[in-house]
Design a protein around this motif. Structure first.
Motif, short mmCIF file in Angstrom:
data_model
loop_
_atom_site.label_atom_id
_atom_site.label_comp_id
_atom_site.label_asym_id
_atom_site.label_seq_id
_atom_site.Cartn_x
_atom_site.Cartn_y
_atom_site.Cartn_z
N LYS A 112 21.04 49.03 24.95
CA LYS A 112 22.08 48.01 24.85
C LYS A 112 23.18 48.41 23.87
O LYS A 112 24.34 48.09 24.08
N ILE A 113 22.80 49.05 22.80
CA ILE A 113 23.81 49.37 21.78
C ILE A 113 24.28 50.82 21.86
O ILE A 113 25.09 51.27 21.05
N ALA A 115 22.12 46.35 16.36
CA ALA A 115 23.49 46.84 16.13
C ALA A 115 23.86 46.73 14.65
O ALA A 115 24.42 47.67 14.06
N LEU A 162 27.94 51.36 21.89
CA LEU A 162 28.60 50.83 20.70
C LEU A 162 28.41 51.77 19.51
O LEU A 162 29.20 51.79 18.58
N ALA A 163 27.32 52.53 19.56
CA ALA A 163 26.94 53.33 18.40
C ALA A 163 27.96 54.44 18.11
O ALA A 163 28.11 54.85 16.98
#
Lengths: 159, 177
Positions: free
Chosen positions: B40-41, B143, B44-45
């Motif tokens: 999921k992240i 996150a 974004l990472a």
């Protein structure tokens, strides 16, 4: 001194997963004659190619009557290996598979070192709880565990 | 180091050198919560995410993954990573600490059928001692944990005297007097 230490025989008894690698890290530098008592899995099977390993029944978590049966088999096999090998010292990092070896070893006058698994910090493992009163040397890997086992010796984590 | 030319052509030069390594361990119960949470992240990472997923039945969509590898490969993945996100297993914790990596620990939970033994005790203890170790039991906090741990100060210094304790026990009991 190192030469002389070769004369004693050590039994290393523990479960096949994390307990096993902890036991190896604790004992790999010992020059004594060693044999291992554990249950069968891919890692211990691989290890048994180059080392003397006895595979005994794992009293795994399951239906009560079956578990009791597995425990009885485990006890008989543990005794058989112990009487055959006659070790001077038993070293264990625990879990259910090793309890019978530790206790019967003590009954036959062997020395016993128990190392509480590094996963336990503030609570006690079941096997640690059972073996604590019998062990000649009881080692914990974290300082807070000394509260649970006041007679234990702090040894630091087996990373 | 082991970067293939393809990775450069994708314009991922910087990504190839910054890595988050994820490990679900070798326990036979699938640890899907960890793998899904990381997936999921992953975008974004801002870093390349590589996951050792073990017996997970959820397959990541946004990160690279494999099931198992040798111990040597494991150590080289940890060594290459800027941080490690893992189950709270003693092995991966010890290796990450020895290699001085920031660490996010997600304990396997008995109540979700992910574990045979509780894992949070050691994770919470280490998290209370080190700025660079975070224990998350709610996967939604992932996150935030990644952001928080990125520039944390790593201060591990663990030694064991257990082999020496055993050695002196043997000397004392079997070879004195």
């Amino acid at each position: 001194m190192g030469e002389e230490k070769g004369k004693i025989k050590i039994c290393i008894a523990c479960s096949g997963g994390g307990h096993f690698s902890e036991a190896l890290k604790a004992t790999e530098k010992l020059k004594c004659e060693k044999y291992y008592v554990t249950y069968y899995n891919s890692a211990t099977q691989e290890f048994s190619r180059k080392n003397r390993v006895y595979f005994i029944t794992h009293p795994r978590h399951c239906f009560f009557i079956l578990r009791l049966f597995l425990f009885i088999r485990n006890i008989i096999e543990s005794l058989f290996v112990l009487l055959k090998e006659k070790p001077d010292l038993i070293i264990s990092t625990g879990a259910d598979v090793a309890v019978a070896t530790c206790i019967s070893g003590k009954l036959f006058g062997k020395k016993l070192i128990y190392i509480e698994s590094g996963g336990y910090v503030t609570s006690k493992s079941v096997s640690g709880r059972i073996i604590y009163p019998f062990a000649d040397l009881f080692i914990v890997q974290w300082e807070p565990a000394l509260k649970n086992f006041p007679r234990a010796t702090y040894g630091g984590p087996l990373f | 180091m082991g970067t293939s030319p393809e990775e450069f052509s994708k314009g991922n030069v910087w990504r190839a050198f910054i890595l988050i390594f994820v490990s679900a361990g070798t326990q036979e119960k699938p640890f899907n919560r960890l793998i899904e949470g990381v997936d999921k992240i992953a975008d974004l990472a801002g870093e390349r995410v590589l996951a050792q997923i073990g017996y997970a039945t959820y397959l990541p969509k946004k990160c690279e993954y494999f099931r198992f590898c040798s111990r040597e490969e494991m150590l080289s993945h940890i060594n290459a990573a800027s941080m490690v996100i893992a189950q709270s297993g003693f092995g991966i914790i010890g290796d990450s600490i020895k290699l001085m990596k920031p660490l996010i620990l997600v304990p396997r939970e008995l109540r979700f059928g992910e574990a045979i033994d509780k894992q949070y005790e050691l994770a919470e203890y280490l998290a209370s001692r080190h700025e660079s170790i975070i224990c998350i039991r709610n996967i939604e906090l992932m996150a935030g944990a990644v952001r928080k741990i990125r520039n944390s100060h790593v201060d591990y210094n663990y030694k064991t005297v257990i082999p020496d304790l055993i050695d002196s026990f043997i000397t004392q009991v079997f070879y004195s007097g």
